[in-house]
Design a protein around this motif. Structure first.
Motif, short mmCIF file in Angstrom:
data_model
loop_
_atom_site.label_atom_id
_atom_site.label_comp_id
_atom_site.label_asym_id
_atom_site.label_seq_id
_atom_site.Cartn_x
_atom_site.Cartn_y
_atom_site.Cartn_z
N ILE A 1 -18.21 -26.83 37.17
CA ILE A 1 -19.07 -27.00 36.01
C ILE A 1 -20.39 -26.27 36.20
O ILE A 1 -20.90 -25.60 35.29
CB ILE A 1 -19.30 -28.50 35.73
CG1 ILE A 1 -18.01 -29.14 35.20
CG2 ILE A 1 -20.44 -28.73 34.75
CD1 ILE A 1 -18.10 -30.64 35.03
N TRP A 2 -20.96 -26.38 37.40
CA TRP A 2 -22.21 -25.68 37.68
C TRP A 2 -22.04 -24.17 37.55
O TRP A 2 -22.93 -23.47 37.05
CB TRP A 2 -22.68 -26.03 39.09
CG TRP A 2 -23.87 -25.23 39.52
CD1 TRP A 2 -25.15 -25.33 39.07
CD2 TRP A 2 -23.87 -24.18 40.51
NE1 TRP A 2 -25.96 -24.41 39.71
CE2 TRP A 2 -25.21 -23.69 40.60
CE3 TRP A 2 -22.90 -23.62 41.33
CZ2 TRP A 2 -25.57 -22.67 41.47
CZ3 TRP A 2 -23.25 -22.61 42.19
CH2 TRP A 2 -24.58 -22.14 42.25
N SER B 1 -18.19 -28.68 30.66
CA SER B 1 -18.94 -27.43 30.73
C SER B 1 -19.28 -26.90 29.34
O SER B 1 -20.37 -26.33 29.13
CB SER B 1 -18.14 -26.38 31.51
OG SER B 1 -16.92 -26.06 30.86
N ASN C 1 -11.87 -20.93 28.89
CA ASN C 1 -12.05 -21.97 29.90
C ASN C 1 -10.72 -22.57 30.33
O ASN C 1 -10.51 -22.85 31.51
CB ASN C 1 -12.98 -23.07 29.36
CG ASN C 1 -14.43 -22.71 29.49
OD1 ASN C 1 -15.05 -22.90 30.53
ND2 ASN C 1 -15.00 -22.18 28.43
N ARG D 1 -19.79 -22.57 35.65
CA ARG D 1 -19.32 -22.09 34.35
C ARG D 1 -20.23 -22.44 33.19
O ARG D 1 -20.14 -21.85 32.11
CB ARG D 1 -17.92 -22.66 34.08
CG ARG D 1 -17.10 -21.76 33.17
CD ARG D 1 -15.76 -22.36 32.89
NE ARG D 1 -14.98 -22.58 34.09
CZ ARG D 1 -13.82 -23.20 34.10
NH1 ARG D 1 -13.31 -23.65 32.98
NH2 ARG D 1 -13.16 -23.37 35.22
N THR D 2 -21.12 -23.41 33.36
CA THR D 2 -21.96 -23.84 32.24
C THR D 2 -22.86 -22.74 31.73
O THR D 2 -23.06 -22.60 30.51
CB THR D 2 -22.80 -25.06 32.68
OG1 THR D 2 -21.92 -26.15 33.00
CG2 THR D 2 -23.74 -25.50 31.56
N VAL E 1 -13.18 -30.24 33.14
CA VAL E 1 -14.11 -29.13 33.30
C VAL E 1 -14.39 -28.44 31.97
O VAL E 1 -15.54 -28.11 31.66
CB VAL E 1 -13.56 -28.13 34.34
CG1 VAL E 1 -14.37 -26.85 34.34
CG2 VAL E 1 -13.57 -28.75 35.72
#
Length: 311
Positions: free
Chosen positions: A183-184, A102, A239, A186-187, A98
């Motif tokens: 990922i969606w 990310s 992260n 935190r990106t 991740v």
């Protein structure tokens, strides 16, 4: 000639007056006064619970009544617990995947948003929109997408003639769901930090590199990336610590299953402390998690050479 007077000699032998103690400046007193409430809240809500958790980790207790002091018994049990090692390996794998993906996606999107892309403001708003949603709400959106019975993605897959995927009952797909949803989520934040770093880089550096014959990739590799060192250092630490503490997305999406395939340290500690009521062992899990996060932060701080790099 007049004879020299003895006044200078007497003045030299006269003891110097005692130095007066310095009074604290008004600014220092005001600063401590303003910081005192924050330190008080830190002590009440962080340090005291931390000391309590350490004390509980040295006991055998279910949370009711007085616990039995067993010293390092819970930590010895950790070493011999295969579920703990599996949860640790899952947490480490989740953290590596991740964090890397990310941050890479965030950097790529930040470079794109910093260019002359049309409607950049709209795209930025869409990309950072997941930041406004809580982790539980994000996980519920993931359930709508990845549910193996009524999920949107599964219906799209079967509509084009492909076999359905057992998102919740198979280890690899279940792990993929928590990775993709995280990922969606935190990106957008990573993109925002990188975008701020990119906008702080002066265009004269790229112009000088271009005049020296550097192409676009060389300018990005040797100018942009080094100057983004502080942003990268901040994002790596943030992260990794978050990934070690991930709970809500895993709990809502998979609950740690199937067969502990997505069971991370925090979900294992939750199940141990609140389902089986072995709170002493759960506290030991929490202390190990805290130690791992602290060790990583210290190692990253000492190893990073670009955390203070500025233009």
């Amino acid at each position: 000639m007049p004879e020299p007077t003895a006044a200078p000699a007497l003045a030299a032998t006269r003891p110097a007056p005692a130095a007066r103690p310095r009074r604290p400046r008004a600014e220092t007193v005001a600063a401590y006064g303003l910081l005192a409430p924050n330190f008080g809240l830190l002590a009440v809500f962080v340090l005291v619970p931390l000391a309590g958790a350490l004390l509980v980790s040295l006991q055998r207790t279910n949370g009711f009544g007085d616990g039995e002091f067993i010293g390092l018994g819970n930590y010895t049990r950790l070493v011999q617990d295969p579920v703990f090692w599996q949860a640790l390996a899952t947490t480490a794998g989740f953290t590596v995947v991740v964090t890397a993906l990310s941050m890479a996606l965030g950097l790529g999107l930040a470079v794109l948003m910093n260019s002359v892309l049309p409607a950049r403001g709209l795209f930025r708003s869409v990309l950072i929109l997941p930041m406004a949603v809580s982790g539980v709400a994000t996980a519920l959106i993931g359930v709508l997408v990845f549910d193996q019975n009524n999920g949107i993605l599964d219906k799209l897959i079967t509509a084009v003639g492909l076999p359905s995927v057992n998102w919740q009952s198979e280890p690899v797909p279940a792990f993929a769901t928590i990775v993709l949803v995280t990922i969606w989520w935190r990106t957008g934040f990573n993109m925002l930090i990188y975008l701020a770093g990119l906008q702080g880089i002066g265009p004269d550096l790229h112009e000088a590199a271009r005049l020296d014959g550097a192409n676009a990739w060389q300018r990005f590799r040797h100018v942009t990336l080094p100057l983004l060192g502080p942003s990268s250092f901040f994002l790596v630490v943030l992260n990794v610590i978050y990934s070690f503490q991930v709970f809500d997305i895993v709990f809502v999406l998979t609950g740690g299953g199937p067969r502990n395939a997505t069971n991370v340290l925090v979900t294992y500690a939750y199940d141990t402390g609140f389902v089986t009521r072995d709170q002493g062992y759960a506290a030991a899990l929490g202390m190990v998690l805290l130690l791992l996060a602290a060790v990583f932060a210290v190692v990253q701080w000492r190893a990073s050479r670009t955390r203070d790099l500025v233009e």
